[in-house]
Design a protein around this motif. Structure first.
Motif, PDB file in Angstrom:
ATOM      1  N   ILE A 157      44.033  42.095  43.610  1.00  0.00           N
ATOM      2  CA  ILE A 157      44.213  41.422  42.325  1.00  0.00           C
ATOM      3  C   ILE A 157      43.618  42.324  41.257  1.00  0.00           C
ATOM      4  O   ILE A 157      42.472  42.766  41.379  1.00  0.00           O
ATOM      5  CB  ILE A 157      43.510  40.055  42.310  1.00  0.00           C
ATOM      6  N   THR A 158      44.406  42.613  40.226  1.00  0.00           N
ATOM      7  CA  THR A 158      43.898  43.448  39.144  1.00  0.00           C
ATOM      8  C   THR A 158      43.724  42.631  37.870  1.00  0.00           C
ATOM      9  O   THR A 158      44.383  41.602  37.661  1.00  0.00           O
ATOM     10  CB  THR A 158      44.828  44.644  38.860  1.00  0.00           C
ATOM     11  N   CYS A 159      42.819  43.094  37.038  1.00  0.00           N
ATOM     12  CA  CYS A 159      42.529  42.453  35.761  1.00  0.00           C
ATOM     13  C   CYS A 159      42.267  43.535  34.741  1.00  0.00           C
ATOM     14  O   CYS A 159      42.227  44.717  35.067  1.00  0.00           O
ATOM     15  CB  CYS A 159      41.323  41.520  35.880  1.00  0.00           C
ATOM     16  N   SER A 160      42.077  43.132  33.502  1.00  0.00           N
ATOM     17  CA  SER A 160      41.774  44.078  32.427  1.00  0.00           C
ATOM     18  C   SER A 160      40.458  43.705  31.781  1.00  0.00           C
ATOM     19  O   SER A 160      40.098  42.521  31.685  1.00  0.00           O
ATOM     20  CB  SER A 160      42.880  44.052  31.374  1.00  0.00           C
ATOM     21  N   ARG A 188      45.387  37.179  35.278  1.00  0.00           N
ATOM     22  CA  ARG A 188      45.765  36.202  34.253  1.00  0.00           C
ATOM     23  C   ARG A 188      47.006  35.428  34.652  1.00  0.00           C
ATOM     24  O   ARG A 188      47.124  34.227  34.380  1.00  0.00           O
ATOM     25  CB  ARG A 188      45.988  36.917  32.905  1.00  0.00           C
ATOM     26  N   THR A 189      47.941  36.080  35.303  1.00  0.00           N
ATOM     27  CA  THR A 189      49.137  35.376  35.762  1.00  0.00           C
ATOM     28  C   THR A 189      48.785  34.331  36.811  1.00  0.00           C
ATOM     29  O   THR A 189      49.309  33.207  36.795  1.00  0.00           O
ATOM     30  CB  THR A 189      50.149  36.380  36.345  1.00  0.00           C
ATOM     31  N   ILE A 191      45.978  32.719  37.094  1.00  0.00           N
ATOM     32  CA  ILE A 191      45.317  31.600  36.422  1.00  0.00           C
ATOM     33  C   ILE A 191      46.326  30.758  35.642  1.00  0.00           C
ATOM     34  O   ILE A 191      46.315  29.516  35.701  1.00  0.00           O
ATOM     35  CB  ILE A 191      44.207  32.122  35.489  1.00  0.00           C
ATOM     36  N   ASP A 192      47.227  31.433  34.904  1.00  0.00           N
ATOM     37  CA  ASP A 192      48.191  30.715  34.083  1.00  0.00           C
ATOM     38  C   ASP A 192      49.183  29.916  34.917  1.00  0.00           C
ATOM     39  O   ASP A 192      49.635  28.837  34.504  1.00  0.00           O
ATOM     40  CB  ASP A 192      48.954  31.697  33.187  1.00  0.00           C
ATOM     41  N   ASP A 193      49.521  30.423  36.103  1.00  0.00           N
ATOM     42  CA  ASP A 193      50.534  29.762  36.929  1.00  0.00           C
ATOM     43  C   ASP A 193      49.954  28.696  37.835  1.00  0.00           C
ATOM     44  O   ASP A 193      50.711  27.925  38.451  1.00  0.00           O
ATOM     45  CB  ASP A 193      51.269  30.798  37.799  1.00  0.00           C
ATOM     46  N   TYR A 194      48.640  28.637  37.935  1.00  0.00           N
ATOM     47  CA  TYR A 194      48.033  27.680  38.861  1.00  0.00           C
ATOM     48  C   TYR A 194      48.216  26.261  38.336  1.00  0.00           C
ATOM     49  O   TYR A 194      47.928  25.959  37.176  1.00  0.00           O
ATOM     50  CB  TYR A 194      46.542  27.999  39.021  1.00  0.00           C
TER      51      TYR A 194
END
Length: 558
Positions: A157-160, A188-189, A191-194
């Motif tokens: 899992i990658t983040c910025s 972020r995807t 989290i947003d899709d959960y």
């Protein structure tokens, strides 16, 4: 000698505890996850994190951690598995750590400054099956490591660093853009899709490993200290009950989160006290100064080098630090002269605190409101007294107690001591026999129960048969008005076997030459102790936590 017959077993240091302070505490939560869940359940809308202009509540972090845990389970993560965290002081670190617990597993804290060789070893040693990392670290370092077949990572899992804020401070993020490597999942995807799907129930106990925190590896490869949920629950409460911090009083995150100080003295402490934790990606003095001005933290803990850097930040004035009422410093020794100077700037006394990765942060601390005494012989500032429920003996090479006032190795027993090293039973048996930690730190206890660290055993210099402890020489150098930082090492000498060499950096606007500094030390130290050689350098090498690397100086000395 057994603790039953030991003067140390009587805990003479308890007389130093403030009135009405308990000698022992009963832990209120069984696990670190219980601490977080309690805060998220009872106070979901209270602020947990400030990240530049971004604010995240306990509910926000709970939602994000559940999303990541759900994703991990869907990708084969099972009870007892390890999730490696390879990020800076970003909200993603905390989200990932809690997610690992909610998925029934363990977090592996990795220094974001580690390069290919170190990451290869840590992923392989920990057996991590999943990795949460910054997108640039993945592209530059982690992807080649994983593609080479090192370790067992199958989910990334990658983040910025730009996530969870919009300020994009140019002092830290110039030229940085968000990327999403095609072969990774995006934080972020996720989290947003959960959508809030239920997680399978997990049962964690105090004995389960919460975080594998790796030692510095000063001799051999780093070892994964198995910091348990019980360790975290005990020391989080130690911080709270020792400092008296009240719910909601903000905490400034100047220590790296991967380090045991950041893990316990920032994250777990903030969870337990429901305190806003102030993060800023990585330590930059000017950025941290702005964060102090904006969020008015009450407490922080970090290396003394971080306090030095904050005090020297451009435009810093004592008025900037008035909110910081409770200050502690650990990870590197404080020279008395430095502590006195910083107190005038911060307006608050910086209390010493002492511990190791294997003691889940503190085993000793100076009680709040008290001043650490200075040993009149060595000039060392006391690291404090053992904290609640803890017995520390000072022993000789045979493990027998030395008399009060004599130098020996600290042997620490208490609820904060880890049960061992990951997959290293021989190292565990050697360093933590019977649950008592041989710290490798050398020092003594005085008649009032105060403890003093003289040095690490391996740092002792043998000059013509005389023992020289670098700390004593360094503390003398710090009293010179031109000296900003100092480090002392032993170097080969044909006549004396070893002799004393110092590396010194100077304060802005001050000047001194080696001969002048050597002459100064000669007036303060016995003839066998003063440095025969001094190099003046711009900066001393340090770990990411601010600890000066004597080892690197020794290795680079001709």
């Amino acid at each position: 000698m057994s603790t039953a017959t030991s003067v140390y077993a009587d805990r003479p240091w308890l007389a130093r505890y403030p009135q009405d302070t308990p000698t022992d505490i009963t832990v209120e939560h069984a696990t670190a996850l219980d601490i977080f869940d309690a805060a998220a359940t009872t106070h979901p809308n209270e602020t947990f994190l400030h990240y530049f202009d971004g604010t995240l509540t306990f509910a926000d972090i709970d939602h994000a951690a559940r999303a990541v845990a759900h994703t991990l389970r869907n990708h084969g993560f099972r009870d007892g598995d390890r999730l490696a965290l390879y990020v800076q002081n970003n909200p993603a670190f905390i989200i990932g750590m809690i997610a690992a617990w909610k998925a029934g597993g363990t977090a592996v804290a990795i220094n974001p400054m580690n390069k290919t060789r170190e990451l290869t070893y840590l992923l392989g040693d920990s057996g991590a099956v999943a990795l949460l990392t910054l997108d640039d670290l993945y592209t530059d370092i982690a992807k080649p490591v994983i593609d080479s077949g090192a370790g067992s990572v199958h989910t990334v899992i990658t983040c910025s660093a730009l996530d969870f804020q919009t300020r994009n401070d140019e002092r830290l993020f110039t030229g940085l853009t968000r990327t999403h490597p095609d072969d990774t999942l995006d934080l972020r995807t996720i989290i947003d899709d959960y959508t809030g799907a239920d997680l399978p129930p997990v049962t964690l106990t105090a004995d389960d490993v919460a975080v594998l925190a790796y030692t510095s590896g000063t001799t051999g490869n780093p070892k994964g200290a198995m910091n348990t949920h019980g360790n975290f629950a005990f020391n989080a409460q130690t911080y709270r009950d020792w400092t008296g911090l009240q719910p909601g009083e903000p905490i400034l995150g100047i220590a790296p989160l991967f380090h045991i100080t950041g893990l316990v003295g920032h994250i777990m402490f903030a969870m337990l006290t429901r305190a806003p934790l102030i993060l800023a990606h990585r330590f930059d003095p000017a950025v941290m100064l702005d964060a102090i001005r904006e969020h008015k933290p009450v407490f922080t803990i970090g290396a003394i080098t971080a306090f030095n850097a904050l005090a020297a930040a451009p435009g810093a004035t004592p008025a900037d630090f008035t909110s910081l009422r409770v200050l502690y410093s650990g990870g590197a020794p404080i020279a008395p002269a430095v502590g006195d100077r910083l107190e005038h700037i911060f307006g608050a006394y910086i209390h010493n605190i002492y511990g190791l990765t294997e003691t889940n942060s503190p085993s000793h601390a100076v009680p709040l409101g008290m001043r650490a005494p200075v040993d009149p012989v060595s000039g060392a500032l006391s690291v404090g007294v053992p904290v609640f429920n803890t017995i520390v003996r000072v022993v000789d090479e045979n493990g027998d107690d030395v008399p009060v006032g004599e130098v020996g190795e600290f042997l620490t027993s208490g609820p904060q001591v880890v049960p061992g090293y990951w997959n290293k039973p021989e190292a565990t048996a050697k360093s933590i026999p019977g649950g008592a930690l041989h710290t490798g730190d050398v020092g003594f206890m005085d008649t009032d129960g105060w403890f003093y660290v003289v040095d690490r055993k391996k740092d002792m210099i043998n000059a013509s048969g005389y023992k020289v402890w670098p700390r004593e020489v360094e503390d003398v150098l710090y009293t010179h008005p031109a000296v900003r930082e100092a480090a002392v090492v032993g170097v080969p000498d044909e006549y004396r076997g070893e002799t004393v060499k110092a590396y010194v950096s100077l304060r802005d606007g001050q000047s001194a030459n080696p001969d002048e500094l050597i002459a100064y030390c000669k007036t303060q130290l016995a003839a066998y102790k003063y440095p025969r050689h001094i190099d003046i350098v711009d900066e001393l090498p340090k770990t990411v936590t601010g600890k000066i690397l004597r080892r690197e100086l020794r290795d680079n000395t001709n």
